[in-house]
Design an enzyme around this catalytic site. Structure first.
Site, mmCIF file in Angstrom:
data_model
loop_
_atom_site.group_PDB
_atom_site.id
_atom_site.type_symbol
_atom_site.label_atom_id
_atom_site.label_comp_id
_atom_site.label_asym_id
_atom_site.label_seq_id
_atom_site.Cartn_x
_atom_site.Cartn_y
_atom_site.Cartn_z
ATOM 1 N N ASP A 109 6.401 2.966 -2.757
ATOM 2 C CA ASP A 109 5.455 3.071 -1.636
ATOM 3 C C ASP A 109 6.105 3.823 -0.495
ATOM 4 O O ASP A 109 7.283 3.605 -0.202
ATOM 5 C CB ASP A 109 5.034 1.654 -1.183
ATOM 6 C CG ASP A 109 3.711 1.655 -0.439
ATOM 7 O OD1 ASP A 109 3.632 2.318 0.617
ATOM 8 O OD2 ASP A 109 2.770 0.989 -0.904
ATOM 9 N N THR A 132 0.287 3.519 4.773
ATOM 10 C CA THR A 132 -0.719 2.543 5.219
ATOM 11 C C THR A 132 -0.332 1.125 4.815
ATOM 12 O O THR A 132 -0.896 0.169 5.335
ATOM 13 C CB THR A 132 -2.128 2.846 4.645
ATOM 14 O OG1 THR A 132 -2.040 2.864 3.211
ATOM 15 C CG2 THR A 132 -2.659 4.172 5.145
ATOM 16 N N GLY A 133 0.606 0.979 3.915
ATOM 17 C CA GLY A 133 1.077 -0.351 3.521
ATOM 18 C C GLY A 133 2.214 -0.797 4.415
ATOM 19 O O GLY A 133 2.636 -0.067 5.313
ATOM 20 N N VAL A 146 5.160 9.389 -3.565
ATOM 21 C CA VAL A 146 5.004 9.784 -4.973
ATOM 22 C C VAL A 146 4.485 11.217 -5.123
ATOM 23 O O VAL A 146 4.338 11.704 -6.245
ATOM 24 C CB VAL A 146 4.140 8.791 -5.792
ATOM 25 C CG1 VAL A 146 4.861 7.464 -5.985
ATOM 26 C CG2 VAL A 146 2.768 8.588 -5.181
ATOM 27 N N THR A 181 -13.497 -4.068 -1.960
ATOM 28 C CA THR A 181 -12.728 -5.302 -2.138
ATOM 29 C C THR A 181 -12.157 -5.731 -0.785
ATOM 30 O O THR A 181 -11.821 -4.878 0.033
ATOM 31 C CB THR A 181 -11.605 -5.063 -3.162
ATOM 32 O OG1 THR A 181 -12.215 -4.664 -4.403
ATOM 33 C CG2 THR A 181 -10.780 -6.315 -3.406
ATOM 34 N N TYR A 185 -11.595 12.326 -0.511
ATOM 35 C CA TYR A 185 -11.358 11.090 -1.267
ATOM 36 C C TYR A 185 -12.169 11.102 -2.566
ATOM 37 O O TYR A 185 -11.615 10.951 -3.659
ATOM 38 C CB TYR A 185 -11.738 9.900 -0.396
ATOM 39 C CG TYR A 185 -11.441 8.549 -0.994
ATOM 40 C CD1 TYR A 185 -10.128 8.106 -1.162
ATOM 41 C CD2 TYR A 185 -12.471 7.683 -1.370
ATOM 42 C CE1 TYR A 185 -9.856 6.848 -1.693
ATOM 43 C CE2 TYR A 185 -12.208 6.430 -1.893
ATOM 44 C CZ TYR A 185 -10.900 6.015 -2.050
ATOM 45 O OH TYR A 185 -10.629 4.771 -2.575
ATOM 46 N N HIS A 199 -5.603 -4.469 6.399
ATOM 47 C CA HIS A 199 -5.168 -4.311 7.786
ATOM 48 C C HIS A 199 -6.360 -4.418 8.752
ATOM 49 O O HIS A 199 -7.368 -3.730 8.575
ATOM 50 C CB HIS A 199 -4.461 -2.971 7.966
ATOM 51 C CG HIS A 199 -3.622 -2.933 9.181
ATOM 52 N ND1 HIS A 199 -4.168 -2.905 10.446
ATOM 53 C CD2 HIS A 199 -2.287 -2.973 9.337
ATOM 54 C CE1 HIS A 199 -3.192 -2.893 11.337
ATOM 55 N NE2 HIS A 199 -2.034 -2.947 10.685
ATOM 56 N N GLY A 253 0.707 -2.046 -0.320
ATOM 57 C CA GLY A 253 -0.601 -2.024 0.336
ATOM 58 C C GLY A 253 -1.364 -3.319 0.085
ATOM 59 O O GLY A 253 -0.824 -4.302 -0.442
HETATM 60 P P1 NAD Z 1 -3.920 0.421 1.083
HETATM 61 O O1 NAD Z 1 -3.985 1.548 2.079
HETATM 62 O O2 NAD Z 1 -3.696 -0.936 1.606
HETATM 63 O O3 NAD Z 1 -2.839 0.716 -0.046
HETATM 64 C C1 NAD Z 1 -2.459 2.011 -0.438
HETATM 65 C C2 NAD Z 1 -0.946 2.010 -0.556
HETATM 66 O O4 NAD Z 1 -0.500 3.290 -1.031
HETATM 67 C C3 NAD Z 1 -0.248 1.788 0.791
HETATM 68 O O5 NAD Z 1 0.760 0.817 0.652
HETATM 69 C C4 NAD Z 1 0.346 3.159 1.130
HETATM 70 O O6 NAD Z 1 1.493 3.066 1.954
HETATM 71 C C5 NAD Z 1 0.625 3.701 -0.269
HETATM 72 N N1 NAD Z 1 0.690 5.168 -0.330
HETATM 73 C C6 NAD Z 1 -0.218 6.064 0.133
HETATM 74 N N2 NAD Z 1 0.201 7.316 -0.122
HETATM 75 C C7 NAD Z 1 1.381 7.207 -0.785
HETATM 76 C C8 NAD Z 1 2.292 8.154 -1.324
HETATM 77 N N3 NAD Z 1 2.078 9.484 -1.228
HETATM 78 N N4 NAD Z 1 3.427 7.703 -1.938
HETATM 79 C C9 NAD Z 1 3.662 6.371 -2.041
HETATM 80 N N5 NAD Z 1 2.827 5.430 -1.536
HETATM 81 C C10 NAD Z 1 1.701 5.842 -0.925
HETATM 82 O O7 NAD Z 1 -5.308 0.512 0.270
HETATM 83 P P2 NAD Z 1 -5.865 -0.467 -0.854
HETATM 84 O O8 NAD Z 1 -7.181 -0.951 -0.392
HETATM 85 O O9 NAD Z 1 -4.842 -1.435 -1.294
HETATM 86 O O10 NAD Z 1 -6.151 0.595 -2.027
HETATM 87 C C11 NAD Z 1 -5.283 0.721 -3.148
HETATM 88 C C12 NAD Z 1 -5.914 1.656 -4.163
HETATM 89 O O11 NAD Z 1 -7.152 1.143 -4.615
HETATM 90 C C13 NAD Z 1 -6.188 3.061 -3.616
HETATM 91 O O12 NAD Z 1 -5.905 4.003 -4.628
HETATM 92 C C14 NAD Z 1 -7.670 3.043 -3.354
HETATM 93 O O13 NAD Z 1 -8.249 4.318 -3.461
HETATM 94 C C15 NAD Z 1 -8.176 2.102 -4.438
HETATM 95 N N6 NAD Z 1 -9.432 1.449 -4.073
HETATM 96 C C16 NAD Z 1 -9.450 0.425 -3.159
HETATM 97 C C17 NAD Z 1 -10.663 -0.160 -2.823
HETATM 98 C C18 NAD Z 1 -10.762 -1.317 -1.854
HETATM 99 O O14 NAD Z 1 -11.878 -1.768 -1.557
HETATM 100 N N7 NAD Z 1 -9.676 -1.864 -1.357
HETATM 101 C C19 NAD Z 1 -11.869 0.316 -3.382
HETATM 102 C C20 NAD Z 1 -11.793 1.384 -4.287
HETATM 103 C C21 NAD Z 1 -10.561 1.928 -4.648
#
Ligand code: NAD
Ligand code: UDP
Length: 317
Positions: free
Chosen positions: A31, A35-36, A57, A175, A145, A181, A10
């Site tokens: 992964d 969404t990644g 997972v 962040t 969430y 995406h 991701g």
């Molecule tokens: P993202 O959607 O780009 O990444 C999430 C990744 O998890 C993706 O690659 C997706 O394919 C994978 N995924 C989802 N469900 C899965 C499963 N059941 N098994 C295996 N893989 C799975 O989002 P991100 O922005 O990179 O967020 C990453 C983490 O950070 C998340 O836990 C999110 O809650 C947390 N977070 C992000 C932000 C932000 O601003 N980006 C803010 C607060 C918390």
């Protein structure tokens, strides 16, 4: 060291993978690519210190060999995405977190949990400090969430107390950066895409709600420091510079020399009014603070989206 990153394909996970590989360590990415994308790791694909496993997972998974740190990032993260898969989001942040925690215990590894500023809900104190318990609607638009992430914090705290799990909780504030995406619905990636295509920038509500935006290289450096610390957290990571959503729309329109109009759409329910991290604890405990200013970070996102549109226009539209 050998690190496992759930959600490693991701946005945040791929940047964390890059950082850990650049330090000379090994990474195993788990992964399901929901969404990644492997596109986020394509530049590392021939790196012998990187292994990628396509697994959900929520199901039982295995990783051979020793593991020092597990970073648990697997979860949908964008409001329009998680509100399309609410039950799945709750289960990823509960039963899957249990599986990941059992895995970390069995390996004797440290576990860093990607929690979120959303645990504060629509916060009652400002800026947000870690001791604020939050103001969350348990049955609202965002509850799958918010409550999922709150449960994950409770579960890991219980496993730390009862079973000695070496868990550390990080609360991540908004962040942004390359690899977010362009169509995942989050505000900066969306405004940049709209501005580059001279489409209207869709401000929800009157745009007076605020967020504090942290650049991705700063954020993943904080995650890595937490991985190497023994603090249980929670610790906020974010950039304390607070901006209104409307001011971000103007800034992005200027930064892209766009002729886009700004349109105003209804504010989604339970959209937090104000959000800014107090990062004193991150400074004290991890020696961390953000370094990248918004102008510098935005130009990275803009250049990356231009490049993406040139290379992958058909796949991402
Ligand atoms: P993202 O959607 O780009 O990444 C999430 C990744 O998890 C993706 O690659 C997706 O394919 C994978 N995924 C989802 N469900 C899965 C499963 N059941 N098994 C295996 N893989 C799975 O989002 P991100 O922005 O990179 O967020 C990453 C983490 O950070 C998340 O836990 C999110 O809650 C947390 N977070 C992000 C932000 C932000 O601003 N980006 C803010 C607060 C918390
Ligand atoms: N937002 C907006 N237009 C968009 C997408 C988001 O005005 O096209 C607003 C949204 O209502 C919220 C803020 O921008 O107030 C940040 O939204 P995002 O989804 O990026 O993160 P979160 O709401 O989870 O903090």
């Amino acid at each position: 060291m050998r690190c496992v990153i759930t959600g490693g394909a991701g946005f945040l996970g791929s940047h964390l993978t890059d950082l850990i590989l650049s330090e000379g360590h090994e990474v195993v990415v788990l992964d399901d690519l929901s969404t990644g994308s492997l596109r986020n790791l394509v530049h590392q694909i021939s790196n012998p210190r990187l292994q990628i496993k396509t697994v959900n997972v929520r199901n039982k998974f295995e990783v051979d060999g020793p593991v020092d740190i597990v970073f648990n990032l697997a979860s949908p993260a964008s409001p329009p995405v998680y509100t399309q898969r609410r039950v799945d989001c709750l289960l990823i942040n509960s039963e899957a977190v249990l599986q990941v925690a059992e895995f970390a215990l069995a390996k004797g590894a440290r576990l860093v949990q990607a929690s979120t500023s959303e645990v504060y809900g629509d916060p009652l104190s400002h800026p947000q400090r870690e001791h604020h318990w939050g103001n969350v609607n348990p049955i609202g638009e965002r509850s799958c969430y918010d409550e999922g992430k709150r449960f994950a914090e409770a579960l890991l705290s219980a496993m730390r107390l009862e079973r000695g799990l070496n868990a550390g909780i990080i609360r991540i504030f908004n962040t942004y950066g390359p690899r977010m995406h362009p169509y995942d619905g989050r505000v900066i990636s969306g405004f940049v895409r709209q501005a580059l295509n001279n489409e209207p920038l869709t401000v929800f509500g009157d745009g007076s709600q605020t967020r504090s935006f942290c650049y991705v290289s700063d954020l993943v450096r904080g995650l890595w420091l937490m991985g190497n610390a023994d603090h249980s957290g929670p610790i906020n990571l974010g950039n304390p510079v607070e901006q209104s959503v409307l001011s971000m729309a103007h800034l992005i329109r200027e930064s892209t020399n766009s002729s886009s109009e700004i349109t105003f759409l209804p504010l989604p329910s339970d959209d937090p009014v104000r959000r800014r991290p107090d990062i004193s604890k991150a400074k004290e405990e991890l020696g961390w603070e953000p370094l990248i200013r918004i102008g510098e970070g935005l130009s990275q996102v803009i250049n990356w989206q231009i490049e993406m549109q040139r290379t992958y226009s058909e796949q991402i539209s």
